[in-house]
Scaffold this active site. Structure first.
Site, PDB file in Angstrom:
ATOM      1  CE  LYS A 160      86.498 -14.139  96.286  1.00 37.98           C
ATOM      2  NZ  LYS A 160      85.633 -13.224  96.540  1.00 37.98           N
ATOM      3  CG  HIS A 171      78.833 -18.004  92.042  1.00 43.16           C
ATOM      4  ND1 HIS A 171      80.036 -17.296  91.165  1.00 43.16           N
ATOM      5  CD2 HIS A 171      78.797 -16.998  93.097  1.00 43.16           C
ATOM      6  CE1 HIS A 171      80.470 -16.273  91.760  1.00 43.16           C
ATOM      7  NE2 HIS A 171      79.769 -16.001  92.898  1.00 43.16           N
ATOM      8  CB  SER A 223      90.676 -16.117  95.829  1.00 50.06           C
ATOM      9  OG  SER A 223      89.875 -15.006  95.780  1.00 50.06           O
TER      10      SER A 223
HETATM   11  S1  PPS Z   1      83.179 -13.637  93.768  1.00 50.43           S
HETATM   12  O1  PPS Z   1      82.710 -13.115  95.327  1.00 50.43           O
HETATM   13  O2  PPS Z   1      82.905 -14.907  93.496  1.00 50.43           O
HETATM   14  O3  PPS Z   1      82.154 -12.448  92.976  1.00 50.43           O
HETATM   15  O4  PPS Z   1      84.628 -13.091  93.502  1.00 50.43           O
HETATM   16  P1  PPS Z   1      85.223 -12.744  92.137  1.00 50.43           P
HETATM   17  O5  PPS Z   1      85.050 -11.358  91.937  1.00 50.43           O
HETATM   18  O6  PPS Z   1      84.840 -14.124  91.083  1.00 50.43           O
HETATM   19  O7  PPS Z   1      86.812 -12.932  92.435  1.00 50.43           O
HETATM   20  C1  PPS Z   1      87.452 -12.198  93.248  1.00 50.43           C
HETATM   21  C2  PPS Z   1      88.910 -12.420  93.067  1.00 50.43           C
HETATM   22  O8  PPS Z   1      89.174 -11.844  91.587  1.00 50.43           O
HETATM   23  C3  PPS Z   1      90.219 -10.809  91.908  1.00 50.43           C
HETATM   24  N1  PPS Z   1      90.039  -9.574  90.996  1.00 50.43           N
HETATM   25  C4  PPS Z   1      91.059  -9.190  90.089  1.00 50.43           C
HETATM   26  N2  PPS Z   1      92.051  -9.722  89.748  1.00 50.43           N
HETATM   27  C5  PPS Z   1      92.737  -8.921  88.752  1.00 50.43           C
HETATM   28  N3  PPS Z   1      92.020  -7.825  88.028  1.00 50.43           N
HETATM   29  C6  PPS Z   1      91.019  -7.453  88.608  1.00 50.43           C
HETATM   30  N4  PPS Z   1      90.689  -6.201  87.938  1.00 50.43           N
HETATM   31  C7  PPS Z   1      90.364  -8.096  89.456  1.00 50.43           C
HETATM   32  N5  PPS Z   1      89.252  -7.777  90.176  1.00 50.43           N
HETATM   33  C8  PPS Z   1      88.763  -8.818  91.052  1.00 50.43           C
HETATM   34  C9  PPS Z   1      90.066 -10.595  93.072  1.00 50.43           C
HETATM   35  O9  PPS Z   1      91.221  -9.626  93.732  1.00 50.43           O
HETATM   36  C10 PPS Z   1      89.809 -11.745  94.002  1.00 50.43           C
HETATM   37  O10 PPS Z   1      91.152 -12.783  93.735  1.00 50.43           O
HETATM   38  P2  PPS Z   1      92.177 -12.742  94.950  1.00 50.43           P
HETATM   39  O11 PPS Z   1      93.158 -13.632  94.725  1.00 50.43           O
HETATM   40  O12 PPS Z   1      91.489 -13.002  96.386  1.00 50.43           O
HETATM   41  O13 PPS Z   1      92.594 -11.194  95.021  1.00 50.43           O
END
Ligand code: PPS
Length: 287
Positions: free
Chosen positions: A46, A99, A126
């Protein structure tokens, strides 16, 4: 008082895996021999994995966005979910999501590692929605943030303790084959971070972003708004009553979830765990 609920996991060796996560692929993923032209995107869950997967994918496809109808995890796969053979069979240069903590991540001095760190407050929130939303993996649909917070604080979640993960990579922050980024910096100035990624990947990629159309396309299609569309590109479907995978994408969303006591507890833990390390300068710690 309401009884607390915990997410369910598959216990495999010393690890908690999401239920249904293939343990044999996990074992096999850990044996993968990293190759010179591999780039690993490394995060605690996340913390900006999918965003970074899309940036590197677009950089290696002349600024084209990841197409609707396909899933990025087949092209920038999650090592410990697909196993070693799947990754080996990708054509070079490979981009690989993981991860894993530093010591478990396949190492080659010529491979590259992009690490993205996110402040533990927003990460916990998240991760809570992730755990609640993927019902078949965690059976936690009824879980509250308070329930999840305790598991997060104790490192009793899949991929283990947030701080162990962060600190294992912070030690290697300045290695020549590691690019250490933060989610907050990516939000604050995506262009600078995309350029940093291109420079880290090499001259071919720098040439690409010198084309204004390519860098503008990457900025546009990797924005939160664009990535919120057609989310089947990033993840399996979640029930309609759960938050989407690309959920809020904000810095500071934690403030609407944490109690004063939870803020103090996590701040204290953060201060204690990062004292004397280079992680001290990553974020301002709430009082
Ligand atoms: S995972 O399941 O571990 O692969 O998730 P991960 O991709 O690491 O994290 C998901 C969070 O990243 C946010 N996210 C973004 N934020 C800003 N800009 C972009 N383009 C973007 N893409 C993914 C996503 O919304 C999750 O955060 P939260 O706080 O839940 O919204």
């Amino acid at each position: 008082m309401k009884e607390s609920i915990k997410p369910s996991y598959t216990l495999h060796k010393n690890f908690r895996l999401p239920m249904g996560f293939p343990a044999e692929k996990w074992d096999s993923g850990l044996t993968y021999k990293a190759q010179a032209r591999d780039t690993f995107i490394v995060t605690y869950p996340k913390c900006g994995t999918t965003w970074t997967q899309h940036i590197v994918w677009m950089l290696s496809h002349n600024g084209d966005p990841f197409p609707v109808g396909k899933n990025i995890n087949l092209e920038v796969p999650h090592l410990e979910e697909v196993g070693s053979n799947f990754v080996k069979n990708l054509s070079e240069p490979r981009f690989i999501k993981t991860h894993l903590i530093y010591d478990l991540t396949p190492y080659n001095p010529d491979s590259k590692y992009i690490y993205v760190a996110r402040n533990p407050f927003d990460c916990a929130v998240s991760f809570y929605y992730h755990t609640k939303g993927f019902i078949k993996h965690y059976d936690f649909a009824e879980g509250t943030f308070d329930d999840f917070f305790e598991c997060f604080m104790n490192g009793e979640v899949d991929w283990g303790d947030y701080f162990d993960h962060l600190l294992s990579w912070v030690e290697h922050k300045n290695d020549q084959n590691v690019l250490f980024l933060t989610y907050e910096s990516m939000k604050n100035n995506p262009k600078i971070n995309i350029i940093a990624i291109a420079k880290f990947l090499g001259d071919n990629y720098v040439e690409k972003i010198e084309n204004p159309q390519i860098i503008e396309s990457i900025l546009d299609h990797t924005s939160f708004t664009s990535m919120s569309k057609n989310q089947s590109r990033w993840s399996s479907q979640r029930p309609a009553n759960m938050t989407p995978f690309i959920r809020q994408g904000k810095v500071g969303d934690w403030k609407s979830h944490f109690s004063v006591a939870q803020t103090q507890r996590l701040s204290q833990k953060l201060r204690m765990r990062i004292a004397g390390t280079e992680a001290e300068n990553l974020w301002q710690i709430p009082e």
